[in-house]
Scaffold this motif. Structure first.
Motif, PDB file in Angstrom:
ATOM      1  N   UNK A  58       6.584   6.686  -5.726  1.00 27.27           N
ATOM      2  CA  UNK A  58       7.145   5.570  -6.489  1.00 27.27           C
ATOM      3  C   UNK A  58       7.674   5.939  -7.857  1.00 27.27           C
ATOM      4  N   UNK A  59       7.422   7.167  -8.329  1.00 24.59           N
ATOM      5  CA  UNK A  59       7.947   7.569  -9.631  1.00 24.59           C
ATOM      6  C   UNK A  59       9.468   7.731  -9.555  1.00 24.59           C
ATOM      7  N   UNK A  60      10.143   7.310 -10.626  1.00 25.46           N
ATOM      8  CA  UNK A  60      11.572   7.548 -10.764  1.00 25.46           C
ATOM      9  C   UNK A  60      11.826   8.936 -11.338  1.00 25.46           C
ATOM     10  N   UNK A  61      13.010   9.451 -11.130  1.00 25.59           N
ATOM     11  CA  UNK A  61      13.441  10.657 -11.814  1.00 25.59           C
ATOM     12  C   UNK A  61      13.527  10.375 -13.317  1.00 25.59           C
ATOM     13  N   UNK A  62      13.475  11.394 -14.167  1.00 28.30           N
ATOM     14  CA  UNK A  62      13.720  11.159 -15.594  1.00 28.30           C
ATOM     15  C   UNK A  62      15.056  10.452 -15.802  1.00 28.30           C
ATOM     16  N   UNK A  63      15.038   9.363 -16.545  1.00 32.75           N
ATOM     17  CA  UNK A  63      16.255   8.581 -16.760  1.00 32.75           C
ATOM     18  C   UNK A  63      16.635   7.707 -15.595  1.00 32.75           C
ATOM     19  N   UNK A  64      15.764   7.618 -14.582  1.00 31.80           N
ATOM     20  CA  UNK A  64      16.114   6.898 -13.360  1.00 31.80           C
ATOM     21  C   UNK A  64      16.227   5.398 -13.513  1.00 31.80           C
ATOM     22  N   UNK A  65      15.469   4.826 -14.450  1.00 34.12           N
ATOM     23  CA  UNK A  65      15.514   3.372 -14.615  1.00 34.12           C
ATOM     24  C   UNK A  65      16.873   2.939 -15.156  1.00 34.12           C
ATOM     25  N   UNK A  66      17.270   3.503 -16.278  1.00 34.50           N
ATOM     26  CA  UNK A  66      18.581   3.160 -16.822  1.00 34.50           C
ATOM     27  C   UNK A  66      19.690   3.694 -15.922  1.00 34.50           C
ATOM     28  N   UNK A  67      19.433   4.824 -15.256  1.00 34.02           N
ATOM     29  CA  UNK A  67      20.428   5.376 -14.353  1.00 34.02           C
ATOM     30  C   UNK A  67      20.750   4.436 -13.214  1.00 34.02           C
ATOM     31  N   UNK A  68      19.741   3.757 -12.696  1.00 38.15           N
ATOM     32  CA  UNK A  68      19.975   2.793 -11.623  1.00 38.15           C
ATOM     33  C   UNK A  68      20.859   1.646 -12.096  1.00 38.15           C
ATOM     34  N   UNK A  69      20.519   1.060 -13.235  1.00 38.44           N
ATOM     35  CA  UNK A  69      21.299  -0.087 -13.719  1.00 38.44           C
ATOM     36  C   UNK A  69      22.718   0.330 -14.095  1.00 38.44           C
ATOM     37  N   UNK A 129       4.985   4.696   0.258  1.00 41.85           N
ATOM     38  CA  UNK A 129       3.699   4.197   0.733  1.00 41.85           C
ATOM     39  C   UNK A 129       2.664   5.309   0.697  1.00 41.85           C
ATOM     40  N   UNK A 130       1.442   4.970   0.266  1.00 45.44           N
ATOM     41  CA  UNK A 130       0.310   5.886   0.396  1.00 45.44           C
ATOM     42  C   UNK A 130      -0.738   5.213   1.270  1.00 45.44           C
ATOM     43  N   UNK A 131      -1.465   6.047   2.011  1.00 46.34           N
ATOM     44  CA  UNK A 131      -2.478   5.525   2.928  1.00 46.34           C
ATOM     45  C   UNK A 131      -3.601   6.531   3.074  1.00 46.34           C
ATOM     46  N   UNK A 132      -4.818   6.011   3.211  1.00 44.96           N
ATOM     47  CA  UNK A 132      -5.934   6.846   3.609  1.00 44.96           C
ATOM     48  C   UNK A 132      -6.960   5.994   4.328  1.00 44.96           C
ATOM     49  N   UNK A 133      -7.583   6.584   5.350  1.00 44.89           N
ATOM     50  CA  UNK A 133      -8.574   5.852   6.124  1.00 44.89           C
ATOM     51  C   UNK A 133      -9.914   5.723   5.445  1.00 44.89           C
ATOM     52  N   UNK A 134     -10.190   6.570   4.467  1.00 45.90           N
ATOM     53  CA  UNK A 134     -11.448   6.499   3.717  1.00 45.90           C
ATOM     54  C   UNK A 134     -11.167   6.734   2.237  1.00 45.90           C
ATOM     55  N   UNK A 135     -10.482   5.813   1.594  1.00 48.44           N
ATOM     56  CA  UNK A 135     -10.036   6.052   0.215  1.00 48.44           C
ATOM     57  C   UNK A 135     -11.187   6.048  -0.775  1.00 48.44           C
ATOM     58  N   UNK A 136     -11.132   7.007  -1.713  1.00 47.88           N
ATOM     59  CA  UNK A 136     -12.095   7.007  -2.808  1.00 47.88           C
ATOM     60  C   UNK A 136     -11.630   6.110  -3.948  1.00 47.88           C
ATOM     61  N   UNK A 137     -10.334   6.168  -4.247  1.00 50.01           N
ATOM     62  CA  UNK A 137      -9.784   5.439  -5.385  1.00 50.01           C
ATOM     63  C   UNK A 137      -8.289   5.281  -5.191  1.00 50.01           C
ATOM     64  N   UNK A 138      -7.752   4.204  -5.751  1.00 46.19           N
ATOM     65  CA  UNK A 138      -6.315   3.975  -5.740  1.00 46.19           C
ATOM     66  C   UNK A 138      -5.800   3.993  -7.174  1.00 46.19           C
ATOM     67  N   UNK A 139      -4.492   4.158  -7.307  1.00 44.43           N
ATOM     68  CA  UNK A 139      -3.879   4.275  -8.624  1.00 44.43           C
ATOM     69  C   UNK A 139      -2.612   3.434  -8.695  1.00 44.43           C
ATOM     70  N   UNK A 140      -2.400   2.824  -9.842  1.00 43.24           N
ATOM     71  CA  UNK A 140      -1.147   2.152 -10.171  1.00 43.24           C
ATOM     72  C   UNK A 140      -0.757   2.610 -11.562  1.00 43.24           C
ATOM     73  N   UNK A 141       0.380   3.259 -11.679  1.00 46.34           N
ATOM     74  CA  UNK A 141       0.824   3.826 -12.951  1.00 46.34           C
ATOM     75  C   UNK A 141       2.080   3.114 -13.423  1.00 46.34           C
ATOM     76  N   UNK A 142       2.009   2.490 -14.591  1.00 43.65           N
ATOM     77  CA  UNK A 142       3.151   1.802 -15.173  1.00 43.65           C
ATOM     78  C   UNK A 142       3.984   2.820 -15.928  1.00 43.65           C
ATOM     79  N   UNK A 143       5.238   2.982 -15.512  1.00 42.75           N
ATOM     80  CA  UNK A 143       6.096   4.035 -16.037  1.00 42.75           C
ATOM     81  C   UNK A 143       7.066   3.506 -17.092  1.00 42.75           C
ATOM     82  N   UNK A 144       7.683   4.405 -17.874  1.00 41.46           N
ATOM     83  CA  UNK A 144       8.615   3.966 -18.913  1.00 41.46           C
ATOM     84  C   UNK A 144       9.876   3.319 -18.348  1.00 41.46           C
ATOM     85  N   UNK A 145      10.438   2.394 -19.104  1.00 41.05           N
ATOM     86  CA  UNK A 145      11.694   1.743 -18.744  1.00 41.05           C
ATOM     87  C   UNK A 145      12.828   2.564 -19.377  1.00 41.05           C
ATOM     88  N   UNK A 146      13.032   3.758 -18.846  1.00 42.46           N
ATOM     89  CA  UNK A 146      14.022   4.659 -19.410  1.00 42.46           C
ATOM     90  C   UNK A 146      14.719   5.431 -18.306  1.00 42.46           C
TER      91      UNK A 146
END
Length: 396
Positions: free
Chosen positions: A186-197, A379-396
């Motif tokens: 789910x991470x964008x490339x550097x500059x990917x946010x503004x690059x998309x728009x 998508x990420x998946x695991x049948x016996x997950x230890x922990x999940x992560x959500x990372x809020x990335x820069x709007x750049x």
């Protein structure tokens, strides 16, 4: 087999996204806990407060509700008509550069996050009305927010990033597997946010009209092309030329669909006759038929490309939907086409999806409802997950 189906929330009256549905359970593994920790890290660089919401359907009861920071379930109270305000289900999110851990219960649901302001949720007599920012009067339209989707059940955790409804505040998802390894997407490339728009603004044909801005001109999001067509931001006939060429080609050529990667012997054969594409099985019997789809059907993978969760029409339809959105149906009569170099090459295509995938660090995204065809999903998946992560990335 993991699939995605477009769904309508009770009382919402508008297509609002896609959720995961699950097939057969995975082989026996360590028992999946009732809750899994979700570590939310704020790498956005923004100074506003962050508000987090964990909303969904409790799988054990089928009730709609929300979870608190500890994963405790709270059913929504009865709603009204007109819709009544929902209880405040917000959880204080992490400050810039910080992390907060909450717990995810056995839900099929969403993790929302918003910057600066709490989201406005309402309840009807049929259930929760979630934000629908394609509606000019939606109270959340001026808020910068986004969401992730997940399912946690006996077979494990599925967690994705999604752009099915809109492209907005960027984030990535991850899971720590039972062996301790961590995977993310789910991470964008550097500059990917503004690059998309910037890329969307440069695409002729109305695609720039998908962008929504705040009163100060700040970019908030780009609507999906489905909503663009529904609101008139995109021309209703934006896909007609490609669809017409597909219908013309397969009046004289056979389209072969092999919808299951693990069952290569299961094939269906499509031919257009009398304006209808009929699919037959190996015995020559017609198993399903499709009217020529319009742009809404293509972008939404619904209506004339409806995909029920069955063994025949749904798998064929989702293959067609992916082929139309990626514009691979003319180039390859054997579908699904999983050769990414051939995606989005026609001048008439889903440019929104094309530009999103081009900006993703790993190329993966959920830019339309069946972007998982050919495993292009984030998508990420695991049948016996230890922990999940959500990372809020820069709007750049």
């Amino acid at each position: 087999m993991l699939t995605r189906i477009a769904f309508r929330l009770l009382g919402a009256g508008a297509l609002v996204g896609a959720l995961l549905t699950l097939g057969q359970p995975s082989p026996a593994r360590a028992a999946v806990p009732d809750t899994v920790p979700l570590k939310i890290t704020n790498n956005s660089g923004r100074g506003e407060p962050v508000y987090v919401y964990n909303l969904g359907t409790q799988l054990s009861s089928g009730r709609q509700g929300w979870a608190d920071a500890d994963g405790g379930f709270h059913a929504w109270p009865p709603g009204g008509n007109p819709p009544t305000p929902a209880p405040d289900a917000s959880i204080a999110g992490p400050a810039a550069g910080q992390s907060t851990t909450i717990r995810m219960p056995r839900f099929s649901g969403r993790i929302y996050f918003s910057y600066g302001r709490k989201l406005d949720f309402r309840l009807t007599t049929g259930g929760l009305v979630q934000p629908a920012v394609q509606n000019p009067s939606d109270p959340n339209r001026s808020i910068l927010f986004n969401w992730s989707e997940y399912t946690l059940n006996d077979s494990g955790l599925w967690l994705n990033s999604t752009q099915v409804d809109m492209f907005s505040a960027p984030y990535a998802v991850g899971v720590q597997r039972a062996d301790g390894a961590t995977v993310s997407t789910g991470h964008l490339k550097p500059g990917g946010y503004t690059g998309f728009f910037d890329a969307l603004r440069g695409q002729p044909g109305g695609w720039a009209n998908l962008i929504q801005t705040g009163s100060d001109g700040t970019v908030l999001r780009a609507l999906s092309p489905l909503y663009g067509v529904e609101t008139g931001a995109l021309p209703a006939g934006v896909m007609d030329d490609y669809v017409n060429r597909v219908w013309q080609k397969y009046a004289t050529t056979t389209l072969t669909v092999t919808p299951f990667a693990d069952r290569p012997g299961t094939k269906y054969y499509g031919r257009v006759s009398g304006g209808v594409m009929n699919f037959t099985d190996a015995a020559g019997a017609v198993v399903t038929s499709f009217q020529k789809p319009d742009a809404s059907s293509v972008f939404g993978c619904h209506r004339l490309l409806d995909a029920p969760n069955d063994a025949v029409r749904g798998p064929i339809s989702r293959t067609l939907c992916a082929g139309f959105n990626r514009s691979t149906l003319l180039a390859n009569p054997d579908q699904p086409d999983t050769t990414t170099a051939g995606f989005y090459q026609d001048a008439v295509t889903n440019h929104y999806a094309r530009k999103i995938h081009a900006q993703m660090a790993d190329g993966k995204a959920y830019a339309f409802a069946f972007d998982d065809v050919g495993h292009q999903e984030s998508l990420v998946h695991d049948g016996s997950p230890r922990q999940a992560y959500l990372t809020l990335d820069p709007l750049s």
